[in-house]
Structures are given as C-alpha cells and as structure tokens.
Design a protein around this motif. Sequence first.
Motif, PDB file in Angstrom:
ATOM      1  N   LEU A  27       0.811  -1.220   0.000  1.00 29.00           N
ATOM      2  CA  LEU A  27       0.000   0.000   0.000  1.00 29.00           C
ATOM      3  C   LEU A  27       0.847   1.274   0.000  1.00 29.00           C
ATOM      4  O   LEU A  27       0.318   2.364   0.242  1.00 29.00           O
ATOM      5  N   HIS A  28       2.130   1.140  -0.257  1.00 24.69           N
ATOM      6  CA  HIS A  28       2.997   2.320  -0.280  1.00 24.69           C
ATOM      7  C   HIS A  28       4.074   2.128  -1.345  1.00 24.69           C
ATOM      8  O   HIS A  28       4.923   1.241  -1.228  1.00 24.69           O
ATOM      9  N   LYS A  29       4.037   2.978  -2.398  1.00 22.75           N
ATOM     10  CA  LYS A  29       4.956   2.827  -3.522  1.00 22.75           C
ATOM     11  C   LYS A  29       5.610   4.159  -3.863  1.00 22.75           C
ATOM     12  O   LYS A  29       5.039   5.222  -3.628  1.00 22.75           O
ATOM     13  N   ARG A  30       6.828   4.054  -4.452  1.00 24.16           N
ATOM     14  CA  ARG A  30       7.597   5.257  -4.773  1.00 24.16           C
ATOM     15  C   ARG A  30       8.258   5.122  -6.136  1.00 24.16           C
ATOM     16  O   ARG A  30       8.526   4.018  -6.599  1.00 24.16           O
ATOM     17  N   ARG A  31       8.551   6.291  -6.758  1.00 25.13           N
ATOM     18  CA  ARG A  31       9.345   6.352  -7.985  1.00 25.13           C
ATOM     19  C   ARG A  31      10.439   7.403  -7.795  1.00 25.13           C
ATOM     20  O   ARG A  31      10.226   8.451  -7.158  1.00 25.13           O
ATOM     21  N   LEU A  74      -1.911   3.686  -1.029  1.00 25.57           N
ATOM     22  CA  LEU A  74      -2.998   3.008  -1.709  1.00 25.57           C
ATOM     23  C   LEU A  74      -4.038   2.482  -0.727  1.00 25.57           C
ATOM     24  O   LEU A  74      -3.833   2.488   0.495  1.00 25.57           O
ATOM     25  N   THR A  75      -5.141   2.022  -1.290  1.00 21.90           N
ATOM     26  CA  THR A  75      -6.211   1.409  -0.510  1.00 21.90           C
ATOM     27  C   THR A  75      -6.456   0.010  -1.050  1.00 21.90           C
ATOM     28  O   THR A  75      -5.939  -0.374  -2.098  1.00 21.90           O
ATOM     29  N   SER A  76      -7.278  -0.748  -0.392  1.00 18.03           N
ATOM     30  CA  SER A  76      -7.654  -2.079  -0.865  1.00 18.03           C
ATOM     31  C   SER A  76      -8.921  -2.035  -1.716  1.00 18.03           C
ATOM     32  O   SER A  76      -9.408  -3.066  -2.165  1.00 18.03           O
ATOM     33  N   ASP A  77      -9.460  -0.827  -1.947  1.00 17.47           N
ATOM     34  CA  ASP A  77     -10.667  -0.637  -2.749  1.00 17.47           C
ATOM     35  C   ASP A  77     -10.282  -0.586  -4.227  1.00 17.47           C
ATOM     36  O   ASP A  77      -9.621   0.354  -4.675  1.00 17.47           O
ATOM     37  N   LYS A  78     -10.692  -1.596  -5.012  1.00 18.95           N
ATOM     38  CA  LYS A  78     -10.305  -1.653  -6.416  1.00 18.95           C
ATOM     39  C   LYS A  78     -10.894  -0.501  -7.226  1.00 18.95           C
ATOM     40  O   LYS A  78     -10.316  -0.082  -8.230  1.00 18.95           O
ATOM     41  N   GLU A  79     -12.048  -0.004  -6.828  1.00 22.34           N
ATOM     42  CA  GLU A  79     -12.674   1.093  -7.563  1.00 22.34           C
ATOM     43  C   GLU A  79     -12.025   2.436  -7.240  1.00 22.34           C
ATOM     44  O   GLU A  79     -12.010   3.346  -8.079  1.00 22.34           O
ATOM     45  N   ASN A  80     -11.491   2.559  -6.057  1.00 23.78           N
ATOM     46  CA  ASN A  80     -10.846   3.800  -5.625  1.00 23.78           C
ATOM     47  C   ASN A  80      -9.493   3.433  -5.005  1.00 23.78           C
ATOM     48  O   ASN A  80      -9.339   3.416  -3.783  1.00 23.78           O
ATOM     49  N   PRO A  81      -8.509   3.136  -5.835  1.00 20.03           N
ATOM     50  CA  PRO A  81      -7.280   2.500  -5.346  1.00 20.03           C
ATOM     51  C   PRO A  81      -6.303   3.426  -4.633  1.00 20.03           C
ATOM     52  O   PRO A  81      -5.369   2.941  -4.002  1.00 20.03           O
TER      53      PRO A  81
END
Length: 748
Positions: A273-277, A289-296
Amino acid sequence: MQRPAHIPENAVYNEQSAQWTLGATNGDGQRIGHWKIWYGQEYLWMAIAYGDGTPPFRFQRFHPDGTLSEEADMNGNDKFIGTVRHIKSDNPTIEPFTGGPADKVANIWIAEFDFLEEDIYNAQRFFDRHNNPLNIDGTPLSKRPASVPANAHFVRMPYSATSWIGGTFNVRIMKCVGEYGEWDLNGDPVVKRLHGASGELIEEYKYDNGKLSNSRLYDKDSLVQSFYYREIEPAVVKNRTVYRNNQNDVESTYFDETGKQLFSVRKEEISKLHKRRYFNGQLVSEGTLTSDKENPTASARYYYPNGATLIDFIANDDGTGTWRLYDVDGQQVQEIPIAAEGDYKLKKWDTFMPVWADYSVKSTDTDSEAVTAQFKKAYKNYLTTQKLQALEVPAPLQAELEKINWETIDTSYGGNEGLPTAVNGMLSEDEDVADMSNGQIWMQIEHQGSVYESTYKIAGIMARMLPLYNHLPIVQLRLGRFLFRVLRLYQIREDEQLYTELTSSFEQALPHIIQWATGPDWETARIAQYILIHAGQKEATESLLMQEWQNTSYSAERRGYAIFSLGTIYIISGQNEQLVNVFSAAFITETNAFLRFAMAAHLVLATGEAAQDSWLAELLFVLADDEPIYYDFGSMIPFTNDGDVQRYIIALLGKAHPDTLEKNIEPVIEALPTVNALKKVTFFNAIFQVLFEDPSALEDITPIRKKALLLASEEVKKDPGFINRKEVFDAYGLPHDAFALRQLAGER
C-alpha cells in the motif's frame, strides 16, 4: 542357491544383489585382478579389471547376447573417469544406451562421454556401427569452425541459432555445472553461461550475430540485467537494470555510446500500500494506496527536484478526489476534480508518471517535466469535456438524433448514452472538442474492422449535416474526412440495406463533394473522389476520374489515385472486360513507374491466371524494389488497406500463373536481405508461394529454388527466433532450421 552350469565353480552368490560374482581380494579386502558379475542366473553382465588395486580400473558391461554394452575407466569410488563408451545391440537387451535423444536415432550405434570427475562430463560424441562420426541427429559430422572448442557437439534446436553446444553436465543432479556455451553455424557465440556446483545460474551472456547483446548476473539477493549497443567493440552497456528485494525494488540506468551515464529511474514497493518512484536518485512521486479496487489511491504526491510539492491528490470518503498542480513557490496553478464515477486512470497514484517501458537512451525529459506535461494534458482534457457537455444542440441535428433509439443501437463497447453528445461535438468550431468527440465516436462504431448499426446511422447523420454548414467550411471538411474514414472500412458493404441507406444520405451533399473532388487541394480531392465511388452517380464519377487520370498537369500520385478509383468502380460493378480494355492499351505506352504499376495491379486483379507476363513482371519488379513508387503508393491506402506494397503485391500474385512468376522471381530473392525484419516475412511468403506452393517442388530443387533455400538458411541463422517467419516456412513444408535448409538445397 543352485549354481547354473555356465557359472564357474568358484563364483560366489550375493544374496543381497541376487548376483554371482567371481574375483579375488588382497589382504586388506580390496578387490584385485579380474572380476566378473553375472546378471541374476542369466548372462555375464560386468567385467572389471582391478589389477593390483590401484585405480583407474577398466570397466566393461555386456548385452545378453554377449556383445559389449559399455566400457570405461573407474576411480576408487566406482565412478567413471575419462571416456565412457556406450554401444547398442542388434538383439533384445535391457541395457540402456544414453537415455537421451540419440537413443531414437537408428544409425547412431556408439556414444562417448568424457567425464572430468565424478558424475561430471564435458563432451559427447556419436558414431555409426563402423565408427564413423555422426551428429546427435544421425547426420554426418559437421565441420567444426575453428572458434568452436573441441568438446562442443553439433545440434539443431527449434527456434534457436544454436548449432554447437559445449559445457559441463552433472548426471547425478541432471543439471549443467560450470561453463556452458552455444555457437552458430559460423562459430559465432550465441550464449555463454556460468553455473554453480548445484546447477544454479550465476552469469548469462547472449549474442546477436556474434556481438554481445545482453547479460544477466545473479546472486541470492539481486539480478543485474544489461543490454548493450550494437556494433560497438568492446561492448558498451546501453541500459542496466538491477532487481532487488524479490523485484520489489527495480532500478534502470541508461548510458550513451561512450559509456557515460545519462539518467536512472527506480521504482520501489515499500509495502503493498505504499509505492515510490525516483529519478537520478531523487524521489519523484509516492502513493498511499487502498484495498478498494474502484478507488485504489488514498493520496499521492509528486515532487520538484528541490523536494517541493509539484502535484498532489487527496481522495474523499465518497470516492471523489482532487488533483492539484503547484508552482515552485507552492501556489496552486490548476486542479482536476475527480467524480465518484470518473476516469479510473485518474484514480491511480502514478497516472502522470512515464510508463516504465517508454524509457530509453533517447529520453530527454526529466520525470518532473514529463509529469507536468501529462497533468496539463489531463487538465486540457477536463476543460474540453466541460465545453462538450455545455454545447447547445442545433435544431436540425436534434431532429436527426430523435430518429434513433440510442438505448438499443448496436455499438462495439456499449457506450450508447454518450454518442448524441459526441455527434454534436463534431459540429463544433472548437477543434479540441471535435477531436475528443471524434475519438469517442470511433471507439463505439468500429472495432478491428468490424462495423455496427451505429456506424451507418451516425455516418448518415454526418452526411445530412454536411450541406448545412456552408458557413463553417472547417466543419464541412471535418465531416467529409469522417465519412471518408467510414467508407474505407473493409466491412462497410456487408449489410446491403444499411449501406444503401447510408449512400442515399449523401444526396444533398454531392454538389459539395464533387466540388472538392475537382478542386486544387489534393488531400481534399482524394477524400471526395473516394466518397464518390460509393455515393456518386456511376457514369458521372467514371467521367470525372477519367479526366483526373488523363490530366498530365497533375502529379503521378493524383493520376494514380484516379486509376485505383476507376479500377475499383470497374471491379465492383463486374466490368472486368472494360477494365482490361481501358488499362491494357495505356499500359503499353506509359512510362511513369507508378502509373504502370497501378494499371498492372488492376489488370492482374481482373484477369488472374490469364494475366500477361509483362503485367506480372511489372509487379515482381516493384516487389524487389519499391523505392520508385513508395511515396505515391502510400496515398492509395483506401484501396490497399495498410499501405504495404509488398503485402498488396503478394495478394495479387496469388491469383496469377506460377510458371510466369517463377521466371521473374530472382530479383525478389536477391532483394530480401536488404529489407527490414517485418518486410522479410512478406518477401519470404512471396518467394515460397511462387517456388514451393506445390509440395512436389521440394523433390525438384532447380537452381532458383536452391538459391532461395540457401538464402533462407542464412536468414534463419541470423534471426532464428522470429516466430512469424517460422509460420511462413511451416505453411510451405519448409524447415525453419539453417542446417536443414542447407541439406535440402543439396549442401552441408
């Protein structure tokens, strides 16, 4: 146990192994002298010469008929060392041969393996029953290039350039260990690998035409993959990617041709639930991020190189959210509100980041510059959507829209509800609104060449709107281009009723279209002329196109387009004889390359196997060298589908007489090595279609067929894994294998 009569008196029976053995031991219980072992109650199975007990010991094994099955030297641990020799039998036997592919090759009678140490061999050789050396497939031993080591053996592998393989193999774990290599027919390296003692891959290097193309270096925590510039010696890394933490941390670095670093990019997954570039080691963006596929996405943030916030996103509990762009001083510049049912792409945390696969040594923008440009593009799209939704619907269009049930009309993706708004947008003076509308319409009315009820209905509306916009020529021309694109669709004539209804809708627009068709602007004229093929009056259109063709003040491109248009009218209306009468006489005197080609193409199309040699020769000449007509042919796309002259010609050649084609195919064979990889597929198809359409051709290798096979062998060697090309070979019963093609041509 009762002793069989054929077993010597002093042999001893071993209850555990159920075997009779005969041999002596010294005072230490060590085997010495000559030992024999019988298989159960049956035949002499093994013989081992222990001498004074000092290894190596000579080992022999036998078939039931008494012939030798295997011989080798063994060390003190009963393991083979040096050369192990396996021999087949003429009679039934339980003795194994090699356990590999050579077992099934009838003329392979003897196999040898060279063991370096216990369980590990590094060479294998094969022979017939007369000790003549063979390849592993039973063919005569191939000549070894000087660069290929003596321990390598010749093989042929599907989809591989490999002809020679050499390495060390552990028979106990059934894996390669130590060094391994592959070389092509010319002795150029294809693959080099280094394996660990357990068979694990440590290093891998792959080559293209003998030049290092990519490499992989492994350890327990990471993988380093590098790609190299072509034709630079010594090899220079083009880009290197390091994978760490189970590939959750990936960093790619790009270099110029001198080896100087250009930039690096990195993506890191802190958690699910945490990504970086990162760009050049600096944090560019991160998302929670969230676990909600519609509102990620819960939140996202992009940064300037100095660490200041460039863009952020905050999601609300109701599924909405807002993207905001800031200047370097932290002042908001633009914002994009996202509705609960809004564009899913704009709900992804990295929506403005460059796609990872798009990075290359040609990339010039920093990530900060790229994301800023992407945000502004999305903002422009947001504003354009607002304009489109706010447009008033003109009364004539409203009347047309009300004739159609938009809830049930057939479309490709089921986006019916937005089509009336998009049709209205096509009448806007705002080009951004029109472009957006055009894109929305095409997504629903066409898919991979398929057409729908909506295709015909919307095109009919556009045709009826066209004459109402004399005050807006830019809108009229836009509608004309749209109609041209619809009529180009391959399946547009399949529904006769809807097609007739569509072409009838052009009645009021025809004066405008005819005016375009004869006007000085060629791009507009070609659109109009194509529309007239479908919607114009046949006689008037034919006369107009004849004048276009005969007008020598026009370019060859414009005159050739008229020939293609005329040819289409003749063929659609079943007037093949008229086509031949009109074009054949003109072909004889015409000197322009493109006009000759255009006439020859339609003459072959109309006559098939009765086509004259001169027409076919013209097509084959162009197939071998399309440069003289390349640019003119590109404008014929409405008639040629994708504008590929080779594919177009091959389709025509399929209708012609094979004997005439074979007499003229040599220039095409000679031209094949000079074209790009995709065109080579087309060229191979043409050559094989002409020379090997009849399966019996493989039993009659004429000089021209031999030339084609040897060329094919060289091309397969250069690029063996090109699957699309293999499919062409398969279609004509030809091997996609360089060595086999040489053999078929009568050469080793």
